[in-house]
Enzyme design. Structure first.
Site, PDB file in Angstrom:
ATOM      1  N   HIS A 163      -1.385  -1.594   2.282  1.00 24.27           N
ATOM      2  CA  HIS A 163      -2.581  -2.560   2.375  1.00 24.27           C
ATOM      3  C   HIS A 163      -3.613  -2.538   1.274  1.00 24.27           C
ATOM      4  O   HIS A 163      -4.351  -0.710   2.055  1.00 24.27           O
ATOM      5  CB  HIS A 163      -2.553  -2.541   4.040  1.00 24.27           C
ATOM      6  CG  HIS A 163      -3.612  -2.726   4.239  1.00 24.27           C
ATOM      7  ND1 HIS A 163      -3.315  -3.769   5.568  1.00 24.27           N
ATOM      8  CD2 HIS A 163      -4.707  -2.864   4.608  1.00 24.27           C
ATOM      9  CE1 HIS A 163      -4.021  -4.333   5.775  1.00 24.27           C
ATOM     10  NE2 HIS A 163      -5.545  -4.065   5.013  1.00 24.27           N
ATOM     11  N   HIS A 193       7.742  -8.246   4.455  1.00 22.73           N
ATOM     12  CA  HIS A 193       6.779  -7.736   4.639  1.00 22.73           C
ATOM     13  C   HIS A 193       7.046  -8.212   6.084  1.00 22.73           C
ATOM     14  O   HIS A 193       6.406  -9.934   6.533  1.00 22.73           O
ATOM     15  CB  HIS A 193       5.205  -7.806   3.886  1.00 22.73           C
ATOM     16  CG  HIS A 193       4.273  -7.521   5.101  1.00 22.73           C
ATOM     17  ND1 HIS A 193       3.760  -6.411   3.954  1.00 22.73           N
ATOM     18  CD2 HIS A 193       3.514  -7.929   6.085  1.00 22.73           C
ATOM     19  CE1 HIS A 193       2.726  -6.212   4.829  1.00 22.73           C
ATOM     20  NE2 HIS A 193       2.813  -6.225   6.534  1.00 22.73           N
ATOM     21  N   HIS A 253       0.219  -8.716   0.970  1.00 19.83           N
ATOM     22  CA  HIS A 253      -0.516  -9.862   1.036  1.00 19.83           C
ATOM     23  C   HIS A 253      -1.545  -9.749   0.542  1.00 19.83           C
ATOM     24  O   HIS A 253      -2.574  -9.673   1.086  1.00 19.83           O
ATOM     25  CB  HIS A 253      -0.536  -9.122   2.720  1.00 19.83           C
ATOM     26  CG  HIS A 253      -1.172  -7.888   3.036  1.00 19.83           C
ATOM     27  ND1 HIS A 253      -2.091  -7.161   2.648  1.00 19.83           N
ATOM     28  CD2 HIS A 253      -0.488  -7.375   4.716  1.00 19.83           C
ATOM     29  CE1 HIS A 253      -2.316  -6.218   3.852  1.00 19.83           C
ATOM     30  NE2 HIS A 253      -1.670  -6.075   4.277  1.00 19.83           N
ATOM     31  N   ASP A 298       4.096 -11.589   6.144  1.00 17.51           N
ATOM     32  CA  ASP A 298       3.710 -10.419   6.865  1.00 17.51           C
ATOM     33  C   ASP A 298       3.193 -11.031   8.880  1.00 17.51           C
ATOM     34  O   ASP A 298       2.038 -10.960   9.338  1.00 17.51           O
ATOM     35  CB  ASP A 298       1.674 -10.279   6.152  1.00 17.51           C
ATOM     36  CG  ASP A 298       0.634  -9.193   7.645  1.00 17.51           C
ATOM     37  OD1 ASP A 298       1.713  -8.005   7.947  1.00 17.51           O
ATOM     38  OD2 ASP A 298      -0.685  -9.625   7.006  1.00 17.51           O
ATOM     39  N   LYS A 324       4.945   3.286   3.531  1.00 17.33           N
ATOM     40  CA  LYS A 324       3.947   2.321   4.088  1.00 17.33           C
ATOM     41  C   LYS A 324       2.866   3.219   3.868  1.00 17.33           C
ATOM     42  O   LYS A 324       2.640   4.211   4.667  1.00 17.33           O
ATOM     43  CB  LYS A 324       4.160   1.096   4.846  1.00 17.33           C
ATOM     44  CG  LYS A 324       3.063  -0.229   4.813  1.00 17.33           C
ATOM     45  CD  LYS A 324       2.571  -0.766   3.935  1.00 17.33           C
ATOM     46  CE  LYS A 324       1.403  -1.542   3.969  1.00 17.33           C
ATOM     47  NZ  LYS A 324       1.658  -2.506   5.532  1.00 17.33           N
ATOM     48  N   HIS A 340       6.858  -7.743  10.938  1.00 16.47           N
ATOM     49  CA  HIS A 340       6.316  -7.016  11.962  1.00 16.47           C
ATOM     50  C   HIS A 340       6.849  -7.549  12.708  1.00 16.47           C
ATOM     51  O   HIS A 340       7.158  -8.860  13.415  1.00 16.47           O
ATOM     52  CB  HIS A 340       4.567  -6.688  12.388  1.00 16.47           C
ATOM     53  CG  HIS A 340       3.753  -6.108  10.881  1.00 16.47           C
ATOM     54  ND1 HIS A 340       3.528  -4.735  10.907  1.00 16.47           N
ATOM     55  CD2 HIS A 340       3.140  -7.371  10.107  1.00 16.47           C
ATOM     56  CE1 HIS A 340       2.256  -5.203  10.197  1.00 16.47           C
ATOM     57  NE2 HIS A 340       2.741  -6.190   9.622  1.00 16.47           N
TER      58      HIS A 340
HETATM   59  N1  NCD Z   1      -2.484  -8.412   9.043  1.00 20.00           N
HETATM   60  C1  NCD Z   1      -2.197  -8.361  10.065  1.00 20.00           C
HETATM   61  O1  NCD Z   1      -3.821  -8.713  10.509  1.00 20.00           O
HETATM   62  N2  NCD Z   1      -2.153  -7.613  11.264  1.00 20.00           N
HETATM   63  C2  NCD Z   1      -0.777  -6.535  10.703  1.00 20.00           C
HETATM   64  C3  NCD Z   1      -1.348  -5.552   9.813  1.00 20.00           C
HETATM   65  C4  NCD Z   1      -1.817  -5.609   8.693  1.00 20.00           C
HETATM   66  O2  NCD Z   1      -0.541  -6.443   7.541  1.00 20.00           O
HETATM   67  O3  NCD Z   1      -2.440  -5.708   8.019  1.00 20.00           O
HETATM   68  C5  NCD Z   1      -0.520  -6.283  12.369  1.00 20.00           C
HETATM   69  O4  NCD Z   1       0.343  -5.514  12.713  1.00 20.00           O
HETATM   70  O5  NCD Z   1      -0.855  -7.446  13.448  1.00 20.00           O
HETATM   71 ZN    ZN Z   2       1.586  -6.707   7.902  1.00 17.26          ZN
HETATM   72 ZN    ZN Z   3      -1.721  -5.073   6.071  1.00 16.76          ZN
END
Ligand code: NCD
Ligand code: ZN
Ligand code: ZN
Length: 343
Positions: A136, A13, A174, A247, A99, A15
């Site tokens: 999520h 997971h 998460h 995450d 997702k 970003h």
């Molecule tokens: N986890 C977070 O607080 N933020 C994530 C989005 C997500 O995973 O929910 C993001 O893209 O910033």
């Molecule tokens: Zn995330």
């Molecule tokens: Zn998320």
């Protein structure tokens, strides 16, 4: 010096964002992770095979030549996603999951799903394709307290989905509560969960005691310490239903240190190192390899990585900020030390 050699881990997971920050986010994750599931919540989101293929190319263009890092793409479900969109995504060979963001639940989720029934054709196609649904798992109702949103999601949304699609592979992303741990433990083998390093290391006191600390603000929000303890127990239990998903979610510092700060914590600079601290504290370093390197690929029906990495017990100082395109960001453990480092 104490060392620990494990099969090369993956991050299930992550970003990476897009544009000129990719050179920084991709460099960090490429240092020792073999693969990562790449979240599709860009602006605009990665909603289909074509967009995923283009994003995949932009990520690959930033992988350093000495790294074998491989991004595993996902597509973002909307109320309009069709079964054909899922089949086309699968056919690319580079998309590994879909997702689901409930609309409004988190960062860049405004095009997300407004009612789970709207994606039932897509869920059917995912089940038929053997492709995981990544959730999520939080409701967005204004009258549900932010600390209860995960539990209410399990009861009101996930339970019916599991009943309606008994063979659908689902990763509850998460997870943050003892309720989610219990749900996953009691569910069939096709239900698993990722756990972040920050939800293992921190609870809401870290965020709220002695001043409000925006860099700990992420979603789902950090919970009370009893939930943190349940997550630590699950991650270090040896159960194959739980695996590493950082995450790691960077935002420029001014977007977090703000009157309305963004949700997300950055951990890619020290992912396995932070998890190693947790497993060491629990006297469970022998369980780290399964959590970080076996359970994820096994769940996704992918081969485990064939090579290894070695961690050394040797303290290092995390920089106060890291470059983030033309801006900067504040990583987790900013200005503090971490006990482990990768050789
Ligand atoms: N986890 C977070 O607080 N933020 C994530 C989005 C997500 O995973 O929910 C993001 O893209 O910033
Ligand atoms: Zn995330
Ligand atoms: Zn998320």
């Amino acid at each position: 010096m104490e060392t620990l050699t494990i099969t090369r881990p993956d991050d299930w997971h992550l970003h990476l964002r897009d544009g000129d920050v990719l050179k920084h986010t991709v460099a960090d994750i490429s240092r020792y992770m073999g693969r990562a599931i790449i979240m599709p919540n860009l602006v605009p989101p990665v909603t289909n095979a074509e967009i995923a293929k283009e994003y995949h190319q932009r990520i690959l263009a930033n992988v350093p030549a000495n790294s074998s890092f491989s991004p595993l793409m996902t597509i973002y479900l909307t109320d309009q996603t069709t079964a054909e969109d899922i089949r086309a995504a699968k056919a690319t060979g580079i998309v590994y999951a879909a997702k689901l963001y409930p609309a409004g639940a988190t960062t860049n989720s405004s095009s997300g799903v407004t009612s789970i029934k709207n994606v039932y054709p897509a869920l059917q196609a995912l089940q038929d394709a053997g492709m995981p649904l990544l959730l999520h798992g939080e409701v967005t109702d204004a009258d549900i307290d932010i600390f209860d949103r995960e539990k209410v999601y399990l009861d009101t949304v996930l339970k019916p989905v599991v009943a309606d699609f008994p063979n659908l592979k689902i990763v509850l992303e998460h997870i943050t509560t003892a309720d989610a741990v219990e749900f996953v433990n009691n569910a069939s083998d096709n239900i698993a969960a990722t756990i972040t390093a920050h939800h293992l290391l921190f609870n809401r006191n870290h965020m709220l005691v002695g001043g409000i600390k925006p860099h700990y603000y992420c979603l789902p929000i950090l919970k009370r310490n009893t939930h943190q303890a349940a997550l630590v127990k699950a991650a270090t239990s040896g159960s194959n239903k739980f695996f590493l998903g950082t995450d790691s979610a960077p935002h420029a510092d001014d977007k977090k240190e703000s009157a309305c700060g963004c949700a997300g914590a950055y951990t890619s600079h020290a992912a396995i190192e932070l998890y190693a601290e947790v497993f060491e504290q629990e006297n469970a370093l022998d369980k780290l390899e399964a959590f970080a390197s076996f359970n994820g690929p096994d769940f996704y029906n992918l081969p485990r990585n064939a090579d290894t990495i070695t961690l050394e017990k040797s303290e290092w100082l995390v920089p106060t900020t890291l470059p983030f395109g033309d801006a900067k960001m504040v990583p987790i453990r900013t200005g503090e030390t971490i006990a482990w480092q990768v050789k």
